[in-house]
Scaffold this motif. Sequence first.
Motif, PDB file in Angstrom:
ATOM      1  N   GLY A  73       0.818  -1.214   0.000  1.00 30.76           N
ATOM      2  CA  GLY A  73       0.000   0.000   0.000  1.00 30.76           C
ATOM      3  C   GLY A  73       0.847   1.257   0.000  1.00 30.76           C
ATOM      4  N   ALA A  74       2.143   1.107   0.271  1.00 28.46           N
ATOM      5  CA  ALA A  74       3.149   2.178   0.190  1.00 28.46           C
ATOM      6  C   ALA A  74       2.672   3.471   0.855  1.00 28.46           C
ATOM      7  CB  ALA A  74       3.569   2.394  -1.254  1.00 28.46           C
ATOM      8  N   THR A  75       2.672   4.571   0.110  1.00 24.30           N
ATOM      9  CA  THR A  75       2.387   5.903   0.657  1.00 24.30           C
ATOM     10  C   THR A  75       1.164   5.900   1.571  1.00 24.30           C
ATOM     11  OG1 THR A  75       3.262   6.842  -1.389  1.00 24.30           O
ATOM     12  CG2 THR A  75       1.996   8.315   0.027  1.00 24.30           C
ATOM     13  N   TYR A  76       0.076   5.355   1.069  1.00 26.63           N
ATOM     14  CA  TYR A  76      -1.170   5.328   1.840  1.00 26.63           C
ATOM     15  C   TYR A  76      -1.013   4.528   3.135  1.00 26.63           C
ATOM     16  CZ  TYR A  76      -5.477   3.151   3.380  1.00 26.63           C
ATOM     17  OH  TYR A  76      -6.477   2.647   4.151  1.00 26.63           O
ATOM     18  N   SER A  77      -0.481   3.315   3.032  1.00 24.46           N
ATOM     19  CA  SER A  77      -0.361   2.446   4.203  1.00 24.46           C
ATOM     20  C   SER A  77       0.577   3.026   5.260  1.00 24.46           C
ATOM     21  CB  SER A  77       0.124   1.057   3.788  1.00 24.46           C
ATOM     22  OG  SER A  77      -0.859   0.392   3.029  1.00 24.46           O
ATOM     23  N   PHE A  78       1.695   3.645   4.794  1.00 26.26           N
ATOM     24  CA  PHE A  78       2.627   4.242   5.745  1.00 26.26           C
ATOM     25  C   PHE A  78       1.915   5.316   6.566  1.00 26.26           C
ATOM     26  CE2 PHE A  78       6.100   3.577   2.294  1.00 26.26           C
ATOM     27  CZ  PHE A  78       6.056   2.211   2.521  1.00 26.26           C
ATOM     28  N   PHE A  79       1.180   6.171   5.877  1.00 26.05           N
ATOM     29  CA  PHE A  79       0.511   7.286   6.549  1.00 26.05           C
ATOM     30  C   PHE A  79      -0.550   6.767   7.518  1.00 26.05           C
ATOM     31  CE2 PHE A  79      -1.758  11.309   6.979  1.00 26.05           C
ATOM     32  CZ  PHE A  79      -0.719  12.219   6.942  1.00 26.05           C
ATOM     33  N   LYS A  80      -1.295   5.759   7.086  1.00 21.50           N
ATOM     34  CA  LYS A  80      -2.356   5.200   7.923  1.00 21.50           C
ATOM     35  C   LYS A  80      -1.793   4.584   9.200  1.00 21.50           C
ATOM     36  CE  LYS A  80      -3.910   1.155   7.217  1.00 21.50           C
ATOM     37  NZ  LYS A  80      -4.504  -0.090   6.694  1.00 21.50           N
ATOM     38  N   LYS A  81      -0.651   3.915   9.098  1.00 22.22           N
ATOM     39  CA  LYS A  81      -0.059   3.245  10.263  1.00 22.22           C
ATOM     40  C   LYS A  81       0.618   4.232  11.219  1.00 22.22           C
ATOM     41  CE  LYS A  81       0.535  -1.190   7.937  1.00 22.22           C
ATOM     42  NZ  LYS A  81       1.457  -2.154   7.304  1.00 22.22           N
ATOM     43  N   ILE A  82       1.164   5.307  10.669  1.00 20.55           N
ATOM     44  CA  ILE A  82       1.831   6.298  11.520  1.00 20.55           C
ATOM     45  C   ILE A  82       0.805   7.188  12.224  1.00 20.55           C
ATOM     46  CG2 ILE A  82       3.429   8.273  11.526  1.00 20.55           C
ATOM     47  CD1 ILE A  82       4.827   6.895   9.115  1.00 20.55           C
ATOM     48  N   TYR A  83      -0.338   7.434  11.566  1.00 29.11           N
ATOM     49  CA  TYR A  83      -1.421   8.240  12.155  1.00 29.11           C
ATOM     50  C   TYR A  83      -2.700   7.397  12.187  1.00 29.11           C
ATOM     51  CZ  TYR A  83       1.877  11.977  11.000  1.00 29.11           C
ATOM     52  OH  TYR A  83       3.002  12.758  10.895  1.00 29.11           O
ATOM     53  N   PRO A  84      -2.760   6.383  13.063  1.00 32.55           N
ATOM     54  CA  PRO A  84      -3.856   5.402  13.030  1.00 32.55           C
ATOM     55  C   PRO A  84      -5.228   5.938  13.433  1.00 32.55           C
ATOM     56  CG  PRO A  84      -2.462   5.058  14.948  1.00 32.55           C
ATOM     57  CD  PRO A  84      -1.787   6.094  14.114  1.00 32.55           C
ATOM     58  N   VAL A 364       2.787  15.089  -1.378  1.00 27.26           N
ATOM     59  CA  VAL A 364       2.722  13.779  -0.709  1.00 27.26           C
ATOM     60  C   VAL A 364       4.117  13.331  -0.270  1.00 27.26           C
ATOM     61  CG1 VAL A 364       2.270  11.320  -1.100  1.00 27.26           C
ATOM     62  CG2 VAL A 364       0.573  13.019  -1.781  1.00 27.26           C
ATOM     63  N   SER A 365       5.134  13.589  -1.097  1.00 31.91           N
ATOM     64  CA  SER A 365       6.511  13.260  -0.713  1.00 31.91           C
ATOM     65  C   SER A 365       6.923  14.028   0.528  1.00 31.91           C
ATOM     66  CB  SER A 365       7.478  13.581  -1.858  1.00 31.91           C
ATOM     67  OG  SER A 365       7.238  12.744  -2.974  1.00 31.91           O
ATOM     68  N   LEU A 366       6.490  15.295   0.625  1.00 32.58           N
ATOM     69  CA  LEU A 366       6.767  16.097   1.824  1.00 32.58           C
ATOM     70  C   LEU A 366       6.098  15.474   3.051  1.00 32.58           C
ATOM     71  CD1 LEU A 366       7.778  18.630   3.293  1.00 32.58           C
ATOM     72  CD2 LEU A 366       5.756  19.841   2.444  1.00 32.58           C
ATOM     73  N   LEU A 367       4.842  15.050   2.905  1.00 30.35           N
ATOM     74  CA  LEU A 367       4.134  14.417   4.021  1.00 30.35           C
ATOM     75  C   LEU A 367       4.813  13.112   4.454  1.00 30.35           C
ATOM     76  CD1 LEU A 367       0.403  14.961   2.968  1.00 30.35           C
ATOM     77  CD2 LEU A 367       1.619  16.057   4.861  1.00 30.35           C
ATOM     78  N   MET A 368       5.344  12.358   3.484  1.00 31.94           N
ATOM     79  CA  MET A 368       6.050  11.120   3.815  1.00 31.94           C
ATOM     80  C   MET A 368       7.331  11.402   4.607  1.00 31.94           C
ATOM     81  SD  MET A 368       4.488   8.366   2.914  1.00 31.94           S
ATOM     82  CE  MET A 368       3.059   9.279   3.521  1.00 31.94           C
ATOM     83  N   ALA A 369       8.030  12.469   4.238  1.00 31.63           N
ATOM     84  CA  ALA A 369       9.247  12.838   4.969  1.00 31.63           C
ATOM     85  C   ALA A 369       8.910  13.240   6.398  1.00 31.63           C
ATOM     86  CB  ALA A 369       9.969  13.978   4.240  1.00 31.63           C
ATOM     87  N   VAL A 370       7.816  13.992   6.564  1.00 32.14           N
ATOM     88  CA  VAL A 370       7.374  14.392   7.913  1.00 32.14           C
ATOM     89  C   VAL A 370       6.981  13.161   8.730  1.00 32.14           C
ATOM     90  CG1 VAL A 370       5.584  15.637   9.197  1.00 32.14           C
ATOM     91  CG2 VAL A 370       6.641  16.692   7.189  1.00 32.14           C
ATOM     92  N   ALA A 371       6.258  12.237   8.101  1.00 30.00           N
ATOM     93  CA  ALA A 371       5.843  11.008   8.788  1.00 30.00           C
ATOM     94  C   ALA A 371       7.056  10.173   9.198  1.00 30.00           C
ATOM     95  CB  ALA A 371       4.914  10.199   7.880  1.00 30.00           C
ATOM     96  N   PHE A 373      10.046  11.295   9.799  1.00 31.16           N
ATOM     97  CA  PHE A 373      10.729  12.007  10.884  1.00 31.16           C
ATOM     98  C   PHE A 373      10.098  11.655  12.235  1.00 31.16           C
ATOM     99  CE2 PHE A 373      11.638  15.642  13.637  1.00 31.16           C
ATOM    100  CZ  PHE A 373      13.009  15.795  13.440  1.00 31.16           C
ATOM    101  N   LYS A 374       8.779  11.511  12.239  1.00 32.84           N
ATOM    102  CA  LYS A 374       8.058  11.206  13.487  1.00 32.84           C
ATOM    103  C   LYS A 374       8.487   9.856  14.068  1.00 32.84           C
ATOM    104  CE  LYS A 374       3.480  10.644  15.519  1.00 32.84           C
ATOM    105  NZ  LYS A 374       2.019  10.580  15.303  1.00 32.84           N
ATOM    106  N   ILE A 375       8.750   8.858  13.193  1.00 37.77           N
ATOM    107  CA  ILE A 375       9.125   7.526  13.700  1.00 37.77           C
ATOM    108  C   ILE A 375      10.551   7.165  13.285  1.00 37.77           C
ATOM    109  CG2 ILE A 375       6.726   6.723  13.735  1.00 37.77           C
ATOM    110  CD1 ILE A 375       7.468   5.087  11.162  1.00 37.77           C
ATOM    111  N   ARG A 376      11.416   8.184  13.183  1.00 37.51           N
ATOM    112  CA  ARG A 376      12.778   7.964  12.672  1.00 37.51           C
ATOM    113  C   ARG A 376      13.568   6.962  13.504  1.00 37.51           C
ATOM    114  NH1 ARG A 376      12.282  12.711  15.151  1.00 37.51           N
ATOM    115  NH2 ARG A 376      13.841  13.484  16.645  1.00 37.51           N
ATOM    116  N   ASP A 377      13.258   6.844  14.796  1.00 35.90           N
ATOM    117  CA  ASP A 377      13.959   5.857  15.633  1.00 35.90           C
ATOM    118  C   ASP A 377      13.581   4.431  15.218  1.00 35.90           C
ATOM    119  OD1 ASP A 377      15.208   7.842  17.057  1.00 35.90           O
ATOM    120  OD2 ASP A 377      13.692   7.909  18.636  1.00 35.90           O
TER     121      ASP A 377
END
Length: 440
Positions: A73-84, A364-371, A373-377
């Motif tokens: 699901g790539a972009t969509y799935s990453f965003f959904k899992k980081i902001y559930p 969307v690429s900007l939003l992915m970078a922000v997402a 950064f939030k879980i960079r650890d």
Amino acid sequence: MTQHRIRNKNLGLAELIAIALGGMVGGGIFTILGISVSMIGSLTPIAIVIGGLIAALAAYSYVKLGLYYRDEGATYSFFKKIYPNSHFSASAIGWFIIFGYISTLALYAYTFSSYAISSTDFANNIWIRKGIAIAVIGVFTLINIWSVNGMGKIEDLMVYTKLVVLTIISVVLMQHGTSSFGTFIDNMALDAEKSNIFSVLIVASLTFVAYEGFQLIINAVNEMTNPEKNIPRAIYSAISLAILIYVVISLGALFAIPTEEIIKNKEYALASGAGNVLGKLGTNLVILGAILATSSAISGTIFGASRQMSVIASDGYFPHWLAIRKNNSPQNAIVGMAVMASVLILIGGLELILEFGSITFLLVSLLMAVANFKIRDKTASSTFLTALSIVCLGIGAILILYYEFTTKWEQMMAIIILYLILAVGAWVYSKKNEMKGKSS
């Protein structure tokens, strides 16, 4: 399902690079060439390299998130899992990214048909052009439904052949062009005096659209061998090759074709220049290269985006029938994308749709970078590189919006209306999901 996926991991590194290059080296570079030369002249190759470096920074977060989540699901799935907890934001990301892909699919098909009939008596017949565009989408829809492995091998052949053809043409143009290397350097110096860094960065931001497509690799995670090594290798290799081929194409055009002709003819400038140097053979070679470029872009986009669409539909943010698969292939999503792209071709206004896609992919690429950064650890990402990508993509987004509002404000207003329509659709399906969650 899992066992079936394991048995069908047919895509190796060569196929993955081909999918990404197929999505990237489509019709975009030819159109961008005319815009870039009109703004900064001989500095175009520099802007192309900067745009590629911005794309590489954007890819950093995609690679890290792709390896961490392993989700097609790539972009969509990453965003959904980081902001559930945000149904609407997940739905909106899904709607925007998919319609961005649909818009570029329509453009690639339209560009294919324009080149395919450019030397015939039907070159100016708009309905024959649209009919061929819809037909070529139909062909690659059937190929994608037929076989993942078959699609991968055909993509290999088209992508690597087009790279060879376009490189040969560009090198020949540089050798036989009207400008010498010394003259070209002098022109760069003159253009550097007339232009400013602001103009170069605007062009670099516009060039970012020519690199969209590397994300398609992550959509194939369930069909690739050795994702841990192949995801980063394929993405960074594809971006590096795209930078190289774009620079070579731009140099070939600038060495052999008068600036006024590049600006006037835009995507046809390379064909015209090759015709002047090599005669009909040169023109036909460029047409062949363009047809291969758009064909592989159509195939790669259908392959990657249909998988993402199927995942979004299975989560309830698109109609459920788009989630149904046969032999692990998202055949309904493939057909759905083809139908919607065909409708866009019939309606027309593809320049508007392309601008929508360009802005969408950058934001969307900007939003992915922000997402990321939030879980960079969790993703083991570098704080510096992730922050740098946010800054660069943020500046790029501001610059491209500035360019659109100052040069095509009516078109920008139409894009905003399109965003609002998609936002309403995303909101309706997010509410359905919330109600379903409460009832269960």
